[in-house]
Design an enzyme around this catalytic site. Structure first.
Site, PDB file in Angstrom:
ATOM      1  N   GLY A   1       0.794  -1.222   0.000  1.00 42.00           N
ATOM      2  CA  GLY A   1       0.000   0.000   0.000  1.00 42.00           C
ATOM      3  C   GLY A   1       0.825   1.269   0.000  1.00 42.00           C
ATOM      4  O   GLY A   1       2.004   1.272  -0.370  1.00 42.00           O
TER       5      GLY A   1
ATOM      6  N   GLU B   1      -5.270  -2.625 -12.249  1.00 40.60           N
ATOM      7  CA  GLU B   1      -5.337  -3.667 -11.220  1.00 40.60           C
ATOM      8  C   GLU B   1      -6.664  -4.414 -11.270  1.00 40.60           C
ATOM      9  O   GLU B   1      -6.711  -5.632 -11.089  1.00 40.60           O
ATOM     10  CB  GLU B   1      -5.130  -3.037  -9.845  1.00 40.60           C
ATOM     11  CG  GLU B   1      -5.130  -4.016  -8.694  1.00 40.60           C
ATOM     12  CD  GLU B   1      -4.733  -3.354  -7.389  1.00 40.60           C
ATOM     13  OE1 GLU B   1      -5.534  -3.413  -6.433  1.00 40.60           O
ATOM     14  OE2 GLU B   1      -3.634  -2.763  -7.341  1.00 40.60           O
TER      15      GLU B   1
ATOM     16  N   ASP C   1       6.274  -2.040  -0.495  1.00 39.77           N
ATOM     17  CA  ASP C   1       6.909  -3.314  -0.798  1.00 39.77           C
ATOM     18  C   ASP C   1       7.440  -3.400  -2.224  1.00 39.77           C
ATOM     19  O   ASP C   1       8.504  -3.986  -2.459  1.00 39.77           O
ATOM     20  CB  ASP C   1       5.957  -4.484  -0.512  1.00 39.77           C
ATOM     21  CG  ASP C   1       4.617  -4.358  -1.236  1.00 39.77           C
ATOM     22  OD1 ASP C   1       4.338  -3.293  -1.830  1.00 39.77           O
ATOM     23  OD2 ASP C   1       3.830  -5.329  -1.176  1.00 39.77           O
TER      24      ASP C   1
ATOM     25  N   GLU D   1       2.158   3.841  -8.418  1.00 43.77           N
ATOM     26  CA  GLU D   1       0.848   3.192  -8.309  1.00 43.77           C
ATOM     27  C   GLU D   1       0.233   2.990  -9.696  1.00 43.77           C
ATOM     28  O   GLU D   1      -0.869   3.431  -9.994  1.00 43.77           O
ATOM     29  CB  GLU D   1      -0.079   4.015  -7.420  1.00 43.77           C
ATOM     30  CG  GLU D   1       0.299   4.007  -5.961  1.00 43.77           C
ATOM     31  CD  GLU D   1       0.161   2.616  -5.338  1.00 43.77           C
ATOM     32  OE1 GLU D   1      -0.677   1.816  -5.822  1.00 43.77           O
ATOM     33  OE2 GLU D   1       0.891   2.334  -4.371  1.00 43.77           O
TER      34      GLU D   1
ATOM     35  N   CYS E   1      -9.775   0.791  -5.044  1.00 45.13           N
ATOM     36  CA  CYS E   1      -9.450   2.189  -4.716  1.00 45.13           C
ATOM     37  C   CYS E   1     -10.657   3.109  -4.828  1.00 45.13           C
ATOM     38  O   CYS E   1     -10.583   4.274  -4.438  1.00 45.13           O
ATOM     39  CB  CYS E   1      -8.325   2.690  -5.623  1.00 45.13           C
ATOM     40  SG  CYS E   1      -8.831   2.956  -7.341  1.00 45.13           S
TER      41      CYS E   1
ATOM     42  N   HIS F   1      -3.337   1.677 -10.451  1.00 47.75           N
ATOM     43  CA  HIS F   1      -4.514   2.532 -10.347  1.00 47.75           C
ATOM     44  C   HIS F   1      -4.533   3.606 -11.435  1.00 47.75           C
ATOM     45  O   HIS F   1      -5.149   4.665 -11.266  1.00 47.75           O
ATOM     46  CB  HIS F   1      -4.618   3.113  -8.942  1.00 47.75           C
ATOM     47  CG  HIS F   1      -4.751   2.039  -7.915  1.00 47.75           C
ATOM     48  ND1 HIS F   1      -5.886   1.259  -7.805  1.00 47.75           N
ATOM     49  CD2 HIS F   1      -3.872   1.557  -7.006  1.00 47.75           C
ATOM     50  CE1 HIS F   1      -5.698   0.362  -6.842  1.00 47.75           C
ATOM     51  NE2 HIS F   1      -4.491   0.519  -6.358  1.00 47.75           N
TER      52      HIS F   1
ATOM     53  N   CYS G   1     -12.746  -0.888  -8.878  1.00 51.00           N
ATOM     54  CA  CYS G   1     -11.461  -1.228  -8.263  1.00 51.00           C
ATOM     55  C   CYS G   1     -11.553  -0.965  -6.761  1.00 51.00           C
ATOM     56  O   CYS G   1     -12.388  -0.167  -6.301  1.00 51.00           O
ATOM     57  CB  CYS G   1     -10.351  -0.383  -8.894  1.00 51.00           C
ATOM     58  SG  CYS G   1      -8.695  -0.712  -8.241  1.00 51.00           S
TER      59      CYS G   1
END
Length: 407
Positions: free
Chosen positions: A155, A265, A194, A243, A258, A246, A256
């Site tokens: 995230g 995604e 990550d 990102e 989000c 998105h 999604c």
């Protein structure tokens, strides 16, 4: 006042020189003192003094003898990769992986556990602390000092204060990961997204060593990217760069997590593949997947397994995924013009079922043949790549002037 500035400047310059020498040994070792002096343009006595300190600290050791140029054979220097351990933590969307690694990326201990479903911040942090403690207890048996703990967090993350701003899949917000772990373990802690951490691993130990501009793109449960520009990891103004999952691919596409619709995604990650497979079963299409369980049990990995057995529906699903990803990759190439894109994650491991249509889509969409020079490869770092990246966050800090001043 001038004396104070001069003393401070001298100490900082010494730290910079020590960092330069240490990194030369890391990148080019085994290497002689004379070669180091030539490469970094420092005087031989300065190099000898700094190397002496590094030898005394144990971070550098003397190894083999080099080739003689007429006199005595020079003694070569290399990093003592077993001098320290680093803890790397990959807190993903569903699983928690904690490793202990040596300075050369050798994993000496690892543990994998499931994260609680929709945990509170306290439950999440307790799970992380228990897993780290188990690995640290094992490392202590080897009597190796631990440099620090790196955390690659799913995230949005603010790496400056080590706060997980938003982890969408477990729905966590504003979790003070760095402060909690530093208080618990009394070790320095570095925290980042990550996928950005994984990009760091590729830069230090993977296919991007020496590459100035590249993208490390994760495609699994979610889609994200780590961006390197001019050898530096790029975070963006609010630490949300990368990102790519998105970005909008289809304005009328599915919703999604989000809150938007038609994100890459929502169309191409593992969950999206499973969703389209379930739709195919419900439409009555002939597929092995219908025989392997109820439609709600279908996963992206099951689609890959069916494709390997020649199931045409599964093959078509993965090809469609590759085309969606190809659109996303082409957009990244047009925007950032990298020389290398490294794919990782469960979807990327589907191999040519995804990669061939991805590459064809990219080639068809690039506006100029010069852009086709970008290489698209898959990561070779394996299942621990994000955890290794988290550990590399600590190494990067340690090998920098501010870190090496502690040696």
């Amino acid at each position: 006042m001038a004396d104070t500035i001069q003393i401070g400047s001298f100490q900082w310059m010494k730290s910079v020189n020590k960092s330069v020498i240490l990194n030369l040994i890391r990148l080019h070792g085994p290497i002689s003192r004379a070669e180091i002096a030539k490469m970094c343009k420092l005087t031989p006595p300065t190099v000898t003094n700094i190397v002496g300190e590094l030898l005394e600290s144990g971070i550098v050791i003397e190894s083999t003898l080099g080739e003689s140029s007429g006199g005595r054979k020079p003694i070569l220097l290399r990093i003592n990769t077993e001098a320290f351990c680093v803890i790397g933590v990959n807190a993903g969307a569903k699983t928690l992986r904690v490793i202990a690694t040596l300075l050369d990326n050798t994993v000496v201990k690892e543990t994998v556990s499931r994260l609680p479903s929709r945990p509170s911040a306290e439950e999440f942090l307790d799970t992380v602390k228990r897993a780290i403690r188990a690995v640290i207890d094992e490392v202590k048996l080897s009597q190796k000092p631990i440099l620090g703990i790196g955390v690659g967090m799913h995230g949005l993350v603010n790496p400056e204060n080590g706060v997980a701003l938003f982890a969408p899949h477990p729905d966590l917000r504003d979790v003070p990961v760095k402060d909690v772990l530093e208080e618990e373990f009394q070790l320095p802690v570095e925290v980042d997204n990550d996928v950005r951490a994984q990009a760091m691993a590729e830069s230090w130990f993977g296919q991007a060593q020496g590459v100035a501009n590249f993208i490390s793109m994760y495609v699994g449960t979610g889609i994200g990217a780590g961006i390197f520009l001019n050898h530096q990891l790029f975070h963006g103004m609010s630490h949300t760069a990368g990102e790519i999952g998105h970005t909008t691919v289809d304005i009328d596409g599915p919703p999604c997590c989000c809150g938007n619709r038609g994100c890459l995604e929502a169309l191409a990650d593992g969950s999206a593949i499973a969703r389209r497979a379930r739709e195919a079963i419900e439409q009555g299409k002939s597929t092995l997947l219908a025989e392997w369980g109820a439609s709600e049990e279908i996963t992206g990995n099951m689609v890959y397994e069916a494709a390997k057995q020649g199931d045409q529906v599964a093959i078509d699903l993965l090809a469609q995924t590759g085309r969606y990803l190809g659109v996303g990759v082409a957009n990244v190439i047009h925007t950032l013009n990298p020389s290398l894109i490294i794919l990782s994650g469960g979807v990327a491991r589907a191999g040519e079922y995804v990669l061939e249509p991805l590459r064809k889509t990219v080639s068809a969409r690039l506006m100029h043949k010069e852009l086709e020079n970008v290489k698209i490869v898959t990561s070779q770092l394996g299942k621990n790549s994000a955890a290794i990246g988290a550990a590399t966050l600590v190494l990067q800090k340690f090998f920098a002037p501010s870190g090496i001043s502690e040696v």
